[in-house]
Design an enzyme around this catalytic site. Structure first.
Site, PDB file in Angstrom:
ATOM      1  N   GLY A  57      -3.989  -4.133   6.244  1.00 40.94           N
ATOM      2  CA  GLY A  57      -3.019  -3.836   7.300  1.00 40.94           C
ATOM      3  C   GLY A  57      -3.270  -2.467   7.895  1.00 40.94           C
ATOM      4  O   GLY A  57      -3.995  -1.653   7.321  1.00 40.94           O
ATOM      5  N   LYS A  80      -2.919   5.091  -2.837  1.00 41.26           N
ATOM      6  CA  LYS A  80      -3.851   5.934  -2.084  1.00 41.26           C
ATOM      7  C   LYS A  80      -4.251   7.105  -2.982  1.00 41.26           C
ATOM      8  O   LYS A  80      -3.399   7.706  -3.641  1.00 41.26           O
ATOM      9  CB  LYS A  80      -3.181   6.448  -0.804  1.00 41.26           C
ATOM     10  CG  LYS A  80      -2.906   5.348   0.205  1.00 41.26           C
ATOM     11  CD  LYS A  80      -4.195   4.828   0.820  1.00 41.26           C
ATOM     12  CE  LYS A  80      -3.916   3.792   1.906  1.00 41.26           C
ATOM     13  NZ  LYS A  80      -5.152   3.336   2.562  1.00 41.26           N
ATOM     14  N   GLU A  99     -11.013   0.577  -3.304  1.00 41.63           N
ATOM     15  CA  GLU A  99     -11.282   0.333  -1.889  1.00 41.63           C
ATOM     16  C   GLU A  99     -11.904   1.569  -1.243  1.00 41.63           C
ATOM     17  O   GLU A  99     -11.410   2.680  -1.411  1.00 41.63           O
ATOM     18  CB  GLU A  99      -9.954  -0.031  -1.197  1.00 41.63           C
ATOM     19  CG  GLU A  99     -10.084  -0.440   0.262  1.00 41.63           C
ATOM     20  CD  GLU A  99      -8.745  -0.911   0.844  1.00 41.63           C
ATOM     21  OE1 GLU A  99      -7.863  -1.368   0.082  1.00 41.63           O
ATOM     22  OE2 GLU A  99      -8.565  -0.810   2.073  1.00 41.63           O
ATOM     23  N   ASP A 133     -13.535  -1.504   3.358  1.00 38.71           N
ATOM     24  CA  ASP A 133     -12.564  -1.583   4.456  1.00 38.71           C
ATOM     25  C   ASP A 133     -13.225  -0.974   5.703  1.00 38.71           C
ATOM     26  O   ASP A 133     -13.785  -1.702   6.536  1.00 38.71           O
ATOM     27  CB  ASP A 133     -11.280  -0.829   4.031  1.00 38.71           C
ATOM     28  CG  ASP A 133     -10.251  -0.660   5.130  1.00 38.71           C
ATOM     29  OD1 ASP A 133     -10.503  -1.056   6.279  1.00 38.71           O
ATOM     30  OD2 ASP A 133      -9.156  -0.113   4.859  1.00 38.71           O
ATOM     31  N   LYS A 160      -1.115  -0.976  -4.351  1.00 35.58           N
ATOM     32  CA  LYS A 160      -2.302  -0.194  -3.956  1.00 35.58           C
ATOM     33  C   LYS A 160      -1.891   1.267  -3.845  1.00 35.58           C
ATOM     34  O   LYS A 160      -0.962   1.609  -3.109  1.00 35.58           O
ATOM     35  CB  LYS A 160      -2.830  -0.724  -2.618  1.00 35.58           C
ATOM     36  CG  LYS A 160      -3.890   0.132  -1.938  1.00 35.58           C
ATOM     37  CD  LYS A 160      -4.598  -0.673  -0.852  1.00 35.58           C
ATOM     38  CE  LYS A 160      -4.654   0.063   0.473  1.00 35.58           C
ATOM     39  NZ  LYS A 160      -5.332  -0.732   1.526  1.00 35.58           N
ATOM     40  N   LYS A 199      -9.387  -6.893   8.165  1.00 30.16           N
ATOM     41  CA  LYS A 199      -8.278  -6.555   9.057  1.00 30.16           C
ATOM     42  C   LYS A 199      -8.673  -7.122  10.415  1.00 30.16           C
ATOM     43  O   LYS A 199      -9.614  -6.608  11.033  1.00 30.16           O
ATOM     44  CB  LYS A 199      -8.095  -5.036   9.167  1.00 30.16           C
ATOM     45  CG  LYS A 199      -7.650  -4.367   7.865  1.00 30.16           C
ATOM     46  CD  LYS A 199      -7.515  -2.864   8.025  1.00 30.16           C
ATOM     47  CE  LYS A 199      -7.085  -2.212   6.713  1.00 30.16           C
ATOM     48  NZ  LYS A 199      -7.108  -0.735   6.787  1.00 30.16           N
ATOM     49  N   ASP A 230      -7.156   3.047  -3.157  1.00 29.79           N
ATOM     50  CA  ASP A 230      -7.864   3.124  -1.870  1.00 29.79           C
ATOM     51  C   ASP A 230      -8.126   4.599  -1.567  1.00 29.79           C
ATOM     52  O   ASP A 230      -7.186   5.393  -1.451  1.00 29.79           O
ATOM     53  CB  ASP A 230      -6.999   2.493  -0.765  1.00 29.79           C
ATOM     54  CG  ASP A 230      -7.721   2.416   0.583  1.00 29.79           C
ATOM     55  OD1 ASP A 230      -8.863   2.910   0.685  1.00 29.79           O
ATOM     56  OD2 ASP A 230      -7.126   1.867   1.539  1.00 29.79           O
ATOM     57  N   SER A 253       0.859  -1.179   0.000  1.00 30.36           N
ATOM     58  CA  SER A 253       0.000   0.000   0.000  1.00 30.36           C
ATOM     59  C   SER A 253       0.905   1.242   0.000  1.00 30.36           C
ATOM     60  O   SER A 253       1.685   1.440   0.930  1.00 30.36           O
ATOM     61  CB  SER A 253      -0.877  -0.029   1.255  1.00 30.36           C
ATOM     62  OG  SER A 253      -1.580   1.184   1.397  1.00 30.36           O
TER      63      SER A 253
END
Ligand code: OSB
Ligand code: MG
Length: 366
Positions: A290, A163, A213, A238, A161, A262, A188, A135
């Site tokens: 995570g 952001k 996400e 998430d 991933k 998670k 995400d 990520s």
């Protein structure tokens, strides 16, 4: 498992570099570390709550309060037949799954050690290694992002991933897509968008992403369902998922096609297993997310991610990606895009007590 003593500590771990997401930036991680002592054995866990209530309403302070005032004192002297028996005492507490997960996961480690089993095998894991992605936080500019992504691909991470947030989305992601056409890429948003941003979301939909996400609000299952009808790219939830009931709601409404589990966010390992089982039946893929965990939380995540329904790469990076020195030995490393599932009893890694003592800023003992 007779509970002789419990130690709760807060340690400060300095991230190698700040981690920025749409809802804020983390420089140092405040890690709440729990140790449960029973007849010569120790169970370990960490609480994933953050410093501020931006990702979840839970924070280090709320978790510290719940654990020290309501959850831990009652455990002392109990002779527990199982983890389940221990955590049932906290069922009356509404919400606060991160605080509850800390207790549950420390007891799980202890239970596995009592049975001389690895946590992975005790939870029903079937994999010896877990496929992992990485990520990547928001970067100052596209060039820095591209350089970082290139280095992670070089390291062997099997998906990237990114952001995103409004203004740092379509162009940035399209550039990375163009530079690395064969890499599995996902994004995400950490809840940064609403249905008013449909145009942007539809542009993202054209970039061949594995999933998007948490694009919308943490409690907006209805709008996520509306969005999922408008786009091909699977939505993954998430922040919206704190229990198997949230998953049922999302699945029935069509709010998503993938679930990020998670363990530290959903109340622990039993809850993770319940979600995993429900999703297996529904044919909904899951993967392990995570929360910038230390080696202790990472060990728990790896054990859970070894369950067979975790079919997509996890957000489990190697220790060195986050910390100059992790608090466990051996540290987690990646090889050919995978992390090994420890085979020693319990979490299967040794906590470096001297380092933990050095990093401790407060403690409570029961
Ligand atoms: O949204 O998945 C998230 C880290 C902190 C808070 C929220 C998130 C994340 C990550 C990091 O994406 C995943 C990791 O631990 O590497
Ligand atoms: Mg997320």
């Amino acid at each position: 498992m007779k509970i002789d003593r419990i130690l709760l500590r807060e340690i400060r771990m300095q991230l190698k570099e700040p981690f920025e997401i749409s809802s804020g930036v983390v420089h140092d991680r405040r890690v709440i570390l729990l140790t449960v002592f029973s007849e010569g054995l120790t169970g370990w866990s960490e609480c994933v709550a953050g410093e501020d209530p931006s990702y979840s309403y839970e924070t280090c302070e709320t978790a510290w309060f719940l654990l020290t005032k309501l959850m831990l004192p009652q455990m002392i002297g109990k002779d527990l037949a199982s983890t389940e028996e221990g955590v049932s005492d906290t069922d009356w507490i509404r919400g606060h799954p991160m605080a509850k997960a800390a207790l549950e996961m420390a007891l799980m480690d202890l239970e596995a050690k009592t049975q001389k089993q690895s946590l992975g095998s005790m939870v029903g894991g079937t994999k010896q290694e877990v496929e992992v992605g990485v990520s990547v936080g928001l970067q100052p500019n596209d060039l820095e992002l591209a350089t970082k992504v290139g280095a992670f691909i070089e390291k062997g991470y099997s998906r990237i991933k990114l952001k995103i947030k409004p203004g740092r989305d379509i162009h940035m992601v399209a550039k990375i897509r163009e530079l690395y056409p064969d890499t599995r890429i996902m994004v995400d948003a950490n809840s940064a968008y609403s249905l008013h941003d449909m145009e942007v979301l539809k542009e993202l939909d054209k970039l061949g992403l594995m999933m998007i996400e948490q694009p919308l609000a943490h409690d907006d299952y209805l709008d996520h369902a509306r969005l999922q009808q408008e786009i091909e790219t699977p939505i993954c939830l998430d922040e919206s998922i704190r229990s198997v009931n949230d998953v049922k709601l999302a699945a029935e409404l069509g709010s998503c096609k993938i679930i990020n589990i998670k363990p530290g966010r959903v109340g622990g390992i039993a809850s993770s297993k319940a979600i995993h089982e429900y999703c297996l039946k529904k044919g909904m893929p899951v993967w392990c997310g995570g929360m910038l965990e230390s080696g202790v939380g990472r060990a728990h995540n790896v054990a859970v991610a070894s369950l067979p329904g975790f079919v997509l790469p996890a957000d489990i990076s190697e220790s060195q990606r986050y910390w100059a020195e992790d608090i466990v030995a051996p540290e987690f490393t990646i090889k050919d895009g995978h992390v090994q599932v420890p085979t020693d009893a319990g979490i299967g890694v040794t906590v470096l007590e001297d380092l933990v003592a050095k990093l401790t800023v407060r403690s409570a003992e029961f």
